[in-house]
Design an enzyme around this catalytic site. Structure first.
Site, short mmCIF file in Angstrom:
data_model
loop_
_atom_site.label_atom_id
_atom_site.label_comp_id
_atom_site.label_asym_id
_atom_site.label_seq_id
_atom_site.Cartn_x
_atom_site.Cartn_y
_atom_site.Cartn_z
N ASP A 1 1.30 13.30 -5.46
CA ASP A 1 2.13 12.97 -6.37
C ASP A 1 2.07 13.32 -7.79
O ASP A 1 2.82 13.27 -8.80
CB ASP A 1 3.08 11.69 -6.16
CG ASP A 1 3.50 11.30 -4.84
OD1 ASP A 1 4.29 12.13 -4.28
OD2 ASP A 1 3.22 10.40 -3.97
N GLN B 1 -8.82 13.72 0.30
CA GLN B 1 -7.88 14.56 -0.63
C GLN B 1 -8.37 16.21 -0.33
O GLN B 1 -9.19 16.36 0.34
CB GLN B 1 -8.16 14.38 -1.92
CG GLN B 1 -7.74 12.99 -2.55
CD GLN B 1 -7.50 13.02 -4.04
OE1 GLN B 1 -6.94 13.68 -4.63
NE2 GLN B 1 -8.15 11.82 -4.66
N PHE C 1 -27.68 4.45 -10.89
CA PHE C 1 -26.71 4.96 -12.03
C PHE C 1 -27.55 6.21 -12.46
O PHE C 1 -28.60 6.41 -12.67
CB PHE C 1 -26.93 4.02 -13.08
CG PHE C 1 -25.96 2.68 -12.96
CD1 PHE C 1 -24.81 2.84 -13.37
CD2 PHE C 1 -26.69 1.38 -12.70
CE1 PHE C 1 -23.75 1.79 -12.96
CE2 PHE C 1 -25.77 0.36 -12.41
CZ PHE C 1 -24.53 0.47 -12.54
N CYS D 1 0.82 -1.22 -0.03
CA CYS D 1 0.09 -0.01 -0.05
C CYS D 1 0.89 1.26 -0.11
O CYS D 1 1.96 1.16 0.78
CB CYS D 1 -0.88 -0.12 1.23
SG CYS D 1 -1.70 1.56 1.49
N CYS E 1 -12.28 5.37 -5.89
CA CYS E 1 -11.24 5.21 -4.85
C CYS E 1 -10.19 4.34 -5.16
O CYS E 1 -10.53 2.93 -5.27
CB CYS E 1 -11.78 5.15 -3.41
SG CYS E 1 -10.46 5.21 -2.22
N HIS F 1 -8.41 7.23 3.57
CA HIS F 1 -7.53 8.63 3.14
C HIS F 1 -8.81 9.62 2.49
O HIS F 1 -9.66 9.34 2.02
CB HIS F 1 -6.35 8.33 2.23
CG HIS F 1 -6.96 8.00 0.94
ND1 HIS F 1 -7.26 6.76 0.54
CD2 HIS F 1 -7.06 8.43 -0.33
CE1 HIS F 1 -7.54 6.44 -0.68
NE2 HIS F 1 -7.47 7.64 -1.22
P1 H2U Z 1 -8.36 8.51 -4.32
O1 H2U Z 1 -8.84 9.47 -3.05
O2 H2U Z 1 -9.31 8.76 -5.36
O3 H2U Z 1 -8.17 6.86 -4.17
O4 H2U Z 1 -7.00 9.10 -4.78
C1 H2U Z 1 -5.69 8.76 -4.19
C2 H2U Z 1 -4.86 10.10 -4.50
O5 H2U Z 1 -3.45 9.55 -4.14
C3 H2U Z 1 -4.64 10.23 -5.97
O6 H2U Z 1 -5.11 11.54 -6.14
C4 H2U Z 1 -2.55 10.07 -5.14
C5 H2U Z 1 -3.30 9.87 -6.32
O7 H2U Z 1 -2.90 10.97 -7.30
N1 H2U Z 1 -1.36 9.19 -4.97
C6 H2U Z 1 -0.11 9.96 -4.53
O8 H2U Z 1 -0.20 10.98 -4.58
N2 H2U Z 1 0.99 8.95 -4.50
C7 H2U Z 1 0.92 7.80 -4.71
O9 H2U Z 1 2.12 7.28 -4.31
C8 H2U Z 1 -0.07 6.92 -5.09
C9 H2U Z 1 -1.45 7.72 -5.15
ZN ZN Z 2 -2.16 1.29 3.65
#
Ligand code: H2U
Ligand code: ZN
Length: 348
Positions: free
Chosen positions: A81, A172, A316, A55, A164, A170
């Site tokens: 990132d 954002q 949907f 992960c 997700c 997590h």
């Molecule tokens: P979700 O909440 O949609 O799962 O997105 C996770 C975010 O994490 C996604 O915007 C970022 C992705 O760009 N991410 C990183 O910044 N670094 C990583 O190593 C993997 C995912």
């Molecule tokens: Zn984890």
């Protein structure tokens, strides 16, 4: 506020107005019992380890971009990132002046916030202290980013059904130097309501729904959760402070603790509904960070869960929704009642 909403029947098709957006929703209560012959996917597996070596959000692990997470113990925030918006000066491309093909330069930052070091936990599993840390992170980040950006969008996509990418708990944060469309619309509508009525629209909603109780899901000393009268998604909810507040960073200690508590109660209601870790997208809306007065604004969080009738059967938003306007079968009042049942079961 006049009490004539019941003139629209609980049994007959009708159309409701969302005063926050000016958009409508068609409600078709008579259709709620029609047979289902569509997609039936399998439920998501829920037996996750506390730590997953693969992960990219777990402590001490390497992210896709190459950076390594620290051995964090509570919440952990890092710069995305793969940011969708970059924090760069407005150079290069000139804004387009063509009336049909308009564009503008934008700047912003995107962050990821890990809610817990434990890969397997979701909000209902966290301790009150851990919940409070999440709330504090949201408040602090919106205050800090609001110094540089006009809009700070805090959100969470939960579950593969909502796109997700990783079950690790997590959310954002995207901060931008422009007001996105949803924010602009809510800003316009709340200011117009205030100009006409002299009160904040959503504080009037809070007062009405607390008296009426039909769409009230849960409440505590500071917060309430309702299924809004104009809900679009089957089990959509709106989380609001019972007191006047325009932004997250205004919340005091007790209000933050109570926010953590009601978020856990709400996510438990959701999980109880179909016996599954309930997917959703949620996000916070508060007054934009600019020089204007904030009296018209009431802070709130929207929860938009996709599930309709089981752990696997989702709503949907397709044909009519895409081409015309939103439509739902189960009424918001029925949805609130179903969510309340989950809450009562949870307390037994
Ligand atoms: P979700 O909440 O949609 O799962 O997105 C996770 C975010 O994490 C996604 O915007 C970022 C992705 O760009 N991410 C990183 O910044 N670094 C990583 O190593 C993997 C995912
Ligand atoms: Zn984890």
């Amino acid at each position: 506020m006049s009490d004539n909403e019941n003139e629209t029947s609980a049994e007959h098709p009708h159309r409701r107005l969302n005063p926050l957006t000016g958009r409508h929703i068609v409600v078709s209560p008579h259709r709620a019992k029609r047979p289902w012959l569509g997609q039936e996917d399998t439920a998501e597996a829920s037996d996750l380890p506390s730590y997953d070596p693969k992960c990219y959000l777990c402590p001490d692990n390497e992210r896709i971009g190459g950076d390594k997470n620290p051995d964090y113990q509570s919440t952990y925030i890092f710069d995305n990132d793969f940011p969708a918006i970059l924090d760069i000066a407005h150079v290069g491309q000139k804004p387009s002046k063509h009336p049909l093909f308009q564009s503008q330069n934008i700047a912003g930052v995107c962050k990821v916030i890990c809610f817990s070091p434990d890969h397997s936990q979701t909000l209902p599993d966290l301790t009150p202290t851990a919940m409070r840390e999440i709330v504090d992170s949201w408040c602090d980040e919106s205050q800090k980013l609001g110094k540089d950006y006009q809009w700070v969008q805090i959100f969470e996509n939960k579950g593969a059904m909502m796109g997700c990418s990783n079950p690790h708990p997590h959310g954002q944060i995207w901060a931008t130097d422009f007001l996105p469309d949803e924010a602009q619309t809510e800003d316009d509508k709340q200011r117009a309501y205030f100009a006409t009525h002299g009160r904040a629209m959503l504080l009037d909603v809070v007062q009405y729904e607390r008296e009426k109780k039909e769409r009230l899901v849960i409440e505590n000393d500071d917060w309430i959760v309702i299924v809004p009268y104009w809900a679009q998604w089957p089990f959509e909810t709106l989380l609001l402070p019972r007191f006047s507040a325009a932004r997250l960073d205004e919340l005091n200690d007790a209000q933050r603790d109570n926010l953590g508590a009601i978020m856990q109660s709400l996510t438990r209601c959701y999980d109880a509904l179909f016996g599954v870790s309930f997917p959703y997208s949620m996000g916070w809306h508060g007054a934009p960070f600019d020089e204007r007065d904030t009296k018209a604004w009431q802070l709130h969080a929207h929860f938009y869960p996709p599930l309709l009738r089981s752990a696997t059967v989702r709503k949907f938003m397709v044909g009519y929704e895409m081409m015309a306007e939103s439509q739902r079968d189960i009424t918001p009042e029925q949805a609130a009642s179903r969510l309340r049942e989950g809450h009562q079961r949870d307390r037994l």
